[in-house]
Enzyme design. Structure first.
Site, mmCIF file in Angstrom:
data_model
loop_
_atom_site.group_PDB
_atom_site.id
_atom_site.type_symbol
_atom_site.label_atom_id
_atom_site.label_comp_id
_atom_site.label_asym_id
_atom_site.label_seq_id
_atom_site.Cartn_x
_atom_site.Cartn_y
_atom_site.Cartn_z
ATOM 1 C CE LYS A 95 53.674 125.020 -10.666
ATOM 2 N NZ LYS A 95 53.294 125.511 -11.985
HETATM 3 C C1 PLP Z 1 53.266 124.920 -13.210
HETATM 4 C C2 PLP Z 1 52.519 125.605 -14.266
HETATM 5 C C3 PLP Z 1 51.911 124.901 -15.317
HETATM 6 C C4 PLP Z 1 52.059 123.408 -15.472
HETATM 7 O O1 PLP Z 1 51.333 122.705 -14.472
HETATM 8 P P1 PLP Z 1 51.667 121.168 -14.195
HETATM 9 O O2 PLP Z 1 50.833 120.810 -13.027
HETATM 10 O O3 PLP Z 1 53.126 121.106 -13.905
HETATM 11 O O4 PLP Z 1 51.313 120.418 -15.421
HETATM 12 C C5 PLP Z 1 51.167 125.606 -16.240
HETATM 13 N N1 PLP Z 1 51.051 126.953 -16.157
HETATM 14 C C6 PLP Z 1 51.624 127.661 -15.167
HETATM 15 C C7 PLP Z 1 51.468 129.140 -15.147
HETATM 16 C C8 PLP Z 1 52.362 127.018 -14.183
HETATM 17 O O5 PLP Z 1 52.930 127.740 -13.198
#
Ligand code: PLP
Length: 498
Positions: A113
């Site tokens: 993120k």
């Molecule tokens: C948010 C997240 C996901 C999922 O990603 P999306 O874009 O919501 O599909 C997968 N793995 C981790 C570690 C995340 O923080």
């Protein structure tokens, strides 16, 4: 380039306006009104560029109302300020010929993120300036664990902004919780809710789209925006790393220019995999988009059958950031696949909110089958995948990436397909030490998160990220929790609105 709402294609606004608004007043999401294309020679030229340089090129195609200087300044503040621990913002590791891992978690919160949330505050404050509003921006976030912390780190002490984060009280890992409740910064608030992630997301969406709440904020000189992946400013930065990864694999001689690359993405809200779809549409030779889910496998079923049905049991898993039954960004994909038919999309999502279910047209089902392959892993399967990756390659993955590794194996077992592949690695294993240690058959005893990290360090040989080891000396600041229905009360109270 203009942006239009998935539920009203006659609404056209600039990228700055889309980033400031976050979500459209009609409940739809903003999408570009055309997808820019890159030639293979342009893509191959990125192989010689640094990550920030590639980011500037990709942003210039989507944020056409930003000046080159504005883009450069946002990119440099995000990716050149030393907040990423490794030399490259994105680290590409080759496990074996034809199988690569794209490590996207070397930012300040140890999850992918950060790739978007380190730049979103800069895009947002620039956008606010460009649209000429004099209001302060309050960023509201619903998090399944990683977004909240990444947004807090991005927005802490950012001028003219404040940020409030809601997380499900029992739905995040101990390390994730510790990261959030110890957050510093003078403009931040964190609150647990008695409910799951979907409750938090629904609550935030309601607050966003209620005109009377908006009016009340406006009287107080404040406006809401979103740091969730419904904001286009979250999605655009994620396209960059798929373009950059392809260019890098070509530059390293792993694949030849034009050769297909399959992409496996551990998926929750469908943002990350949607970014890979945009990269494909831009001309990056992406083969199959392999969508990996945990036991909350609503997307597996949808991509296979064309029926989206959220009326099912919700599981709390060892990959909490994917514990989601309503994947918001799917709406963007369906909008594009319907040829931009916003009436059709508005109808589908009205059905989803009234019946919890919709079924797409035969034509869209066909496109879904061509573009995607989907499967899921239970917690046991995920642990087995973590263990076998460790045994075969001496490489430790976190529980989310473990889901992707497990689904990749199912894909090759079932199809025999050996196309060169990149797996998006979305978090550091140190964020989920309990589950990772248990997968590796190492006992972690009754120690705290930091003792577990030490055990994991010995086992994996990976350095403990500084951002996590530093938490040990931090005091919790935010210990409150509210009922689902009291989220608005918390917002008003924190913002000092009566
Ligand atoms: C948010 C997240 C996901 C999922 O990603 P999306 O874009 O919501 O599909 C997968 N793995 C981790 C570690 C995340 O923080």
């Amino acid at each position: 380039m203009y942006y239009e709402s998935t539920r009203n294609s006659t609404l056209k606004i600039t990228s700055a306006e889309a980033i400031v608004q976050g979500i459209s007043p009609d409940g739809g999401l903003f999408v570009p009104d055309g997808i820019p294309e890159l030639s293979l020679s342009e893509i191959s030229a990125f192989g010689k560029l640094s990550y920030p340089e590639t980011a500037e090129k990709v942003f210039s195609l989507y944020l056409t109302d930003f000046s080159a200087d504005e883009i450069k300044s946002c990119v440099e503040s995000a990716y050149c300020s030393g907040s990423f621990e490794t030399e490259n913002v994105d680290e590409l590791k080759t496990l074996r010929q034809g199988l690569n891992i794209l490590e996207l978690w070397h930012g300040p919160t140890c999850a992918f993120k950060d790739m978007a949330l380190q730049i979103l505050p800069h895009l947002l404050t620039t956008s606010v300036r460009k649209t000429g509003t004099d209001k302060k921006v309050c960023v509201l976030v619903a998090t399944s664990g990683d977004t909240g912390k990444a947004a807090l780190e991005g927005f802490k002490d950012a001028k003219g902004t404040s940020i409030l984060v809601f997380y499900p009280e029992n739905g995040v890992s101990a390390m994730q919780k510790l990261q959030m409740i110890t957050q510093d910064g003078s403009n931040v608030g964190v609150c647990a809710i008695k409910g799951n992630f979907d409750d938090a997301q629904t609550g935030v969406k309601k607050i966003f789209t209620d005109p009377s709440i908006g009016a009340k904020l406006s009287e107080n000189g404040i406006m809401f925006s979103s740091a969730n992946s419904i904001n286009w400013g979250r999605l655009a930065p994620q396209i960059v790393y798929y373009v950059a990864a392809y260019a890098k694999l070509v530059a390293q001689g792993e694949i030849s220019l034009g050769e297909k690359l399959n992409v496996v993405v551990p998926t929750g809200n469908f943002g990350n995999i949607l970014a890979a779809y945009y990269a494909k549409r831009m001309g990056v030779p992406v083969g199959k988009l392999i969508c990996a889910s945990n036991s909350n496998n609503v997307l597996t079923d949808f991509l296979r059958t064309g029926v989206y049905d959220r009326n099912r049991r919700f599981y709390t898993t060892i990959s909490p950031s994917m514990d989601i039954l309503v994947s918001s960004n799917l709406e963007r994909l369906l909008y594009h696949l319907s040829g931009g038919d916003s009436e059709y999309i508005a109808g589908l999502f009205a059905e989803l909110s009234s019946k919890g279910r919709f079924e797409v047209s035969e034509e869209i089902k066909k496109s879904l089958r061509e573009l995607f392959w989907a499967d899921f892993c239970t917690d046991d399967e995920t642990k087995a995948a973590i263990a076998s990756t460790y045994d075969r390659y001496g490489y430790t993955v976190d529980t989310h990436t473990g889901v992707a590794v497990g689904v990749y194996k199912k894909y090759t077992d079932e199809t025999g397909n050996q196309t060169c592949t990149v797996i998006a690695s979305t978090a550091s294993p140190y964020k989920f030490p309990d589950a990772v240690l248990s997968a590796l058959g190492a006992s972690c005893g009754s120690g705290d998160e930091f003792e577990k990290a030490d055990v994991l360090c010995k086992k994996s040989g990976l350095p403990i990220p500084k951002a996590l080891s530093e938490l040990k000396s931090k005091k919790p600041r935010f210990t409150g929790s509210v009922e689902r229905g009291d989220m608005l009360g918390y917002v008003y109270e924190t913002l000092g609105i009566k």
